[in-house]
Scaffold this active site. Sequence first.
Site, PDB file in Angstrom:
ATOM      1  N   ARG A 109     -23.009 -63.721 -82.211  1.00  0.00           N
ATOM      2  CA  ARG A 109     -22.264 -64.481 -83.290  1.00  0.00           C
ATOM      3  C   ARG A 109     -23.390 -65.431 -83.858  1.00  0.00           C
ATOM      4  O   ARG A 109     -24.644 -65.873 -83.312  1.00  0.00           O
ATOM      5  CB  ARG A 109     -21.411 -65.438 -82.452  1.00  0.00           C
ATOM      6  CG  ARG A 109     -20.545 -66.416 -83.390  1.00  0.00           C
ATOM      7  CD  ARG A 109     -19.610 -67.295 -82.898  1.00  0.00           C
ATOM      8  NE  ARG A 109     -20.345 -68.498 -82.570  1.00  0.00           N
ATOM      9  CZ  ARG A 109     -19.832 -69.765 -82.410  1.00  0.00           C
ATOM     10  NH1 ARG A 109     -18.597 -69.857 -82.047  1.00  0.00           N
ATOM     11  NH2 ARG A 109     -20.462 -70.814 -81.998  1.00  0.00           N
ATOM     12  N   TYR A 143     -20.357 -77.955 -86.632  1.00  0.00           N
ATOM     13  CA  TYR A 143     -20.108 -77.236 -85.483  1.00  0.00           C
ATOM     14  C   TYR A 143     -21.079 -75.979 -85.262  1.00  0.00           C
ATOM     15  O   TYR A 143     -21.543 -75.203 -86.228  1.00  0.00           O
ATOM     16  CB  TYR A 143     -18.645 -76.568 -85.689  1.00  0.00           C
ATOM     17  CG  TYR A 143     -18.602 -75.237 -84.556  1.00  0.00           C
ATOM     18  CD1 TYR A 143     -18.392 -73.998 -85.170  1.00  0.00           C
ATOM     19  CD2 TYR A 143     -18.212 -75.629 -83.601  1.00  0.00           C
ATOM     20  CE1 TYR A 143     -18.525 -73.172 -84.261  1.00  0.00           C
ATOM     21  CE2 TYR A 143     -18.127 -74.777 -82.599  1.00  0.00           C
ATOM     22  CZ  TYR A 143     -18.297 -73.332 -82.883  1.00  0.00           C
ATOM     23  OH  TYR A 143     -18.137 -72.463 -81.924  1.00  0.00           O
ATOM     24  N   ASP A 149     -18.053 -67.568 -86.956  1.00  0.00           N
ATOM     25  CA  ASP A 149     -16.776 -68.487 -86.590  1.00  0.00           C
ATOM     26  C   ASP A 149     -16.728 -69.425 -87.850  1.00  0.00           C
ATOM     27  O   ASP A 149     -17.333 -70.264 -87.839  1.00  0.00           O
ATOM     28  CB  ASP A 149     -16.927 -69.320 -85.453  1.00  0.00           C
ATOM     29  CG  ASP A 149     -15.604 -69.796 -85.011  1.00  0.00           C
ATOM     30  OD1 ASP A 149     -15.550 -70.204 -83.827  1.00  0.00           O
ATOM     31  OD2 ASP A 149     -14.784 -69.981 -85.723  1.00  0.00           O
ATOM     32  N   HIS A 207     -14.104 -71.239 -88.311  1.00  0.00           N
ATOM     33  CA  HIS A 207     -13.851 -72.610 -87.464  1.00  0.00           C
ATOM     34  C   HIS A 207     -12.808 -73.289 -88.311  1.00  0.00           C
ATOM     35  O   HIS A 207     -12.689 -74.509 -88.672  1.00  0.00           O
ATOM     36  CB  HIS A 207     -15.150 -73.355 -87.318  1.00  0.00           C
ATOM     37  CG  HIS A 207     -14.695 -74.121 -85.753  1.00  0.00           C
ATOM     38  ND1 HIS A 207     -14.164 -75.246 -85.593  1.00  0.00           N
ATOM     39  CD2 HIS A 207     -15.115 -73.472 -84.621  1.00  0.00           C
ATOM     40  CE1 HIS A 207     -14.272 -75.501 -84.241  1.00  0.00           C
ATOM     41  NE2 HIS A 207     -14.794 -74.344 -83.754  1.00  0.00           N
ATOM     42  N   GLU A 214     -14.271 -65.106 -87.639  1.00  0.00           N
ATOM     43  CA  GLU A 214     -13.051 -65.697 -86.920  1.00  0.00           C
ATOM     44  C   GLU A 214     -12.647 -67.000 -87.647  1.00  0.00           C
ATOM     45  O   GLU A 214     -13.564 -67.780 -88.176  1.00  0.00           O
ATOM     46  CB  GLU A 214     -13.802 -66.325 -85.443  1.00  0.00           C
ATOM     47  CG  GLU A 214     -13.249 -66.976 -84.771  1.00  0.00           C
ATOM     48  CD  GLU A 214     -13.733 -67.413 -83.388  1.00  0.00           C
ATOM     49  OE1 GLU A 214     -15.151 -66.671 -83.182  1.00  0.00           O
ATOM     50  OE2 GLU A 214     -13.436 -68.112 -82.681  1.00  0.00           O
ATOM     51  N   GLU A 227      -7.681 -68.663 -81.189  1.00  0.00           N
ATOM     52  CA  GLU A 227      -8.211 -69.529 -79.972  1.00  0.00           C
ATOM     53  C   GLU A 227      -7.320 -70.866 -79.682  1.00  0.00           C
ATOM     54  O   GLU A 227      -7.111 -71.312 -78.592  1.00  0.00           O
ATOM     55  CB  GLU A 227      -9.643 -69.788 -79.779  1.00  0.00           C
ATOM     56  CG  GLU A 227      -9.978 -70.881 -81.191  1.00  0.00           C
ATOM     57  CD  GLU A 227     -11.380 -71.016 -81.158  1.00  0.00           C
ATOM     58  OE1 GLU A 227     -12.173 -69.970 -81.047  1.00  0.00           O
ATOM     59  OE2 GLU A 227     -11.803 -72.290 -81.064  1.00  0.00           O
ATOM     60  N   ARG A 272      -7.679 -63.512 -80.339  1.00  0.00           N
ATOM     61  CA  ARG A 272      -8.437 -64.734 -79.814  1.00  0.00           C
ATOM     62  C   ARG A 272      -7.991 -65.381 -78.735  1.00  0.00           C
ATOM     63  O   ARG A 272      -8.703 -66.331 -78.078  1.00  0.00           O
ATOM     64  CB  ARG A 272      -9.150 -65.686 -80.996  1.00  0.00           C
ATOM     65  CG  ARG A 272     -10.294 -64.970 -81.691  1.00  0.00           C
ATOM     66  CD  ARG A 272     -11.549 -64.832 -80.912  1.00  0.00           C
ATOM     67  NE  ARG A 272     -12.222 -66.070 -81.032  1.00  0.00           N
ATOM     68  CZ  ARG A 272     -13.016 -66.414 -79.903  1.00  0.00           C
ATOM     69  NH1 ARG A 272     -13.199 -65.518 -79.077  1.00  0.00           N
ATOM     70  NH2 ARG A 272     -13.807 -67.468 -79.938  1.00  0.00           N
ATOM     71  N   GLU A 280     -16.033 -63.203 -75.395  1.00  0.00           N
ATOM     72  CA  GLU A 280     -17.201 -64.176 -75.970  1.00  0.00           C
ATOM     73  C   GLU A 280     -17.534 -64.571 -74.287  1.00  0.00           C
ATOM     74  O   GLU A 280     -16.897 -64.855 -73.436  1.00  0.00           O
ATOM     75  CB  GLU A 280     -16.145 -65.421 -76.481  1.00  0.00           C
ATOM     76  CG  GLU A 280     -17.103 -66.364 -77.036  1.00  0.00           C
ATOM     77  CD  GLU A 280     -16.302 -67.663 -77.700  1.00  0.00           C
ATOM     78  OE1 GLU A 280     -15.244 -67.496 -77.530  1.00  0.00           O
ATOM     79  OE2 GLU A 280     -17.214 -68.740 -78.159  1.00  0.00           O
TER      80      GLU A 280
HETATM   81  C1  CS2 Z   1     -15.374 -72.014 -80.668  1.00  0.00           C
HETATM   82  C2  CS2 Z   1     -15.179 -72.896 -79.592  1.00  0.00           C
HETATM   83  O1  CS2 Z   1     -16.191 -70.442 -79.113  1.00  0.00           O
HETATM   84  C3  CS2 Z   1     -15.462 -70.646 -80.429  1.00  0.00           C
HETATM   85  O2  CS2 Z   1     -15.072 -69.839 -80.875  1.00  0.00           O
HETATM   86  O3  CS2 Z   1     -14.404 -72.142 -81.732  1.00  0.00           O
HETATM   87  O4  CS2 Z   1     -16.536 -73.235 -79.007  1.00  0.00           O
HETATM   88  C4  CS2 Z   1     -14.397 -74.174 -79.777  1.00  0.00           C
HETATM   89  O5  CS2 Z   1     -15.151 -74.658 -80.771  1.00  0.00           O
HETATM   90  C5  CS2 Z   1     -14.194 -74.956 -78.663  1.00  0.00           C
HETATM   91  O6  CS2 Z   1     -13.677 -73.980 -77.638  1.00  0.00           O
HETATM   92  C6  CS2 Z   1     -13.396 -76.122 -78.757  1.00  0.00           C
HETATM   93  O7  CS2 Z   1     -12.851 -76.727 -77.618  1.00  0.00           O
HETATM   94 MG    MG Z   2     -13.993 -70.152 -82.576  1.00  0.00          MG
END
Ligand code: CS2
Ligand code: MG
Length: 412
Positions: free
Chosen positions: A147, A159, A220, A222, A246, A272, A293, A349
Amino acid sequence: MTIRDAEVIVTSPDRNFVTLKITTEDGVTGLGDATLNGRELAVVAYLSEHVVPLLIGADEARIEDTWQFLYRGAYWRRGPVTMAAIAAVDMALWDIKGKVAGLPVYQLLGGASRTGLLAYGHASGKELPELFDSVRAHLEQGYRAIRIQTGVPGLHAIYGIASQSADTGGGTARYDHEPARRGARPVQEDWDTRAYLRHLPGVFEAVRNEFGPELPLLHDAHHRSTPIQAARLGKDLEPYDLFWLEDCTPAENQEALRLVRSHTTTPLAIGEVFNTAWDFKDLIRDQLIDYVRGAVTHMGGITALRKTLDYAAMYQIKSGMHGPTDISPVGMAAALHLGLAIHNFGIQEYMKHGQRTDEVFQQSFTWSNGLLHPGDKPGLGVEIDLEAARAHPYERAYLPYNRLADGTVHDW
Ligand code: CS2
Ligand code: MG
């Protein structure tokens, strides 16, 4: 047999984890992950007050019935807290069933469908040289998919990038254990989608020029772009042949993915933050995504995520189970058992937990030649060292949040 005891264990080795430990009257124990990053104590309360008392005396062999009782019997359904609590019970009961049968959980799910699970790691860097070093480090560790997350010119803390920041004493906050810059109050980060959209395609062109066309690359987004911005990003990234893009846009509005899908062939991964099959239903039915996810820990457990993935398989949609370090070793083990058994596995992941976490949770999975395997210990193959767990008490730690330049709160 019946359940004699159920204990909610909170520990914070490298970060907070919530673990449910169920013990049968015959002394067989099972573990379940109930960790909800930044809201751990809400799940602790839900489990302690409203689930554990109902488990005592129940038949631990009745996994499906227990799931349905906890889901439908609560009247109030769905949501991250409820489903993480149900997930922990479900994982623990599968763990027990495997131990009683003397089989690893994946055997109870139909046996192995592959020799191992393709994993991806998190390469990151504020700028290209640091990012390239991170990609090389992950290749050297054996990752076969990576990633890519980078800084964005003009933004100071975002992030996915370990950052220099006042709140970490000017040192580089460690990203490799989870989103950095977490504290007892949410830390503010900054964001500018237009700057991000201008910058990212050039990053992937540089990565492809440096590492070639074959390496599976993921990104990602996000949850931060509007649907049309996500459509533009997917289109702009097509020349770089991503394995997936993602969380390209907040997906509570599942319709949004219809717009994105109409503009780009970049594969999309979503979910997620989802916690039931119903969150995925339309995205799967209308083939608006390519990867589910969902995490075992957030989707109500093995029982529920398996059903969602079986539905996804009808549309040739694959798994991409969430696996950052805020999924505990127990949740990760459950994901590996499920991923090994299903036919429509996509990718897992895998952010390695820290040493202190590995001291609290004794794990039996293997990671070799870029592939993960849950191991063949009966059950999930994870045990918790209660003494080590107690040595790391809970500490409040919230995820960061975003504000735009004009101060507007934005998705993080
Ligand atoms: C992120 C996560 O790994 C990922 O895909 O989206 O690290 C996410 O930020 C955390 O799980 C939030 O708790
Ligand atoms: Mg993520």
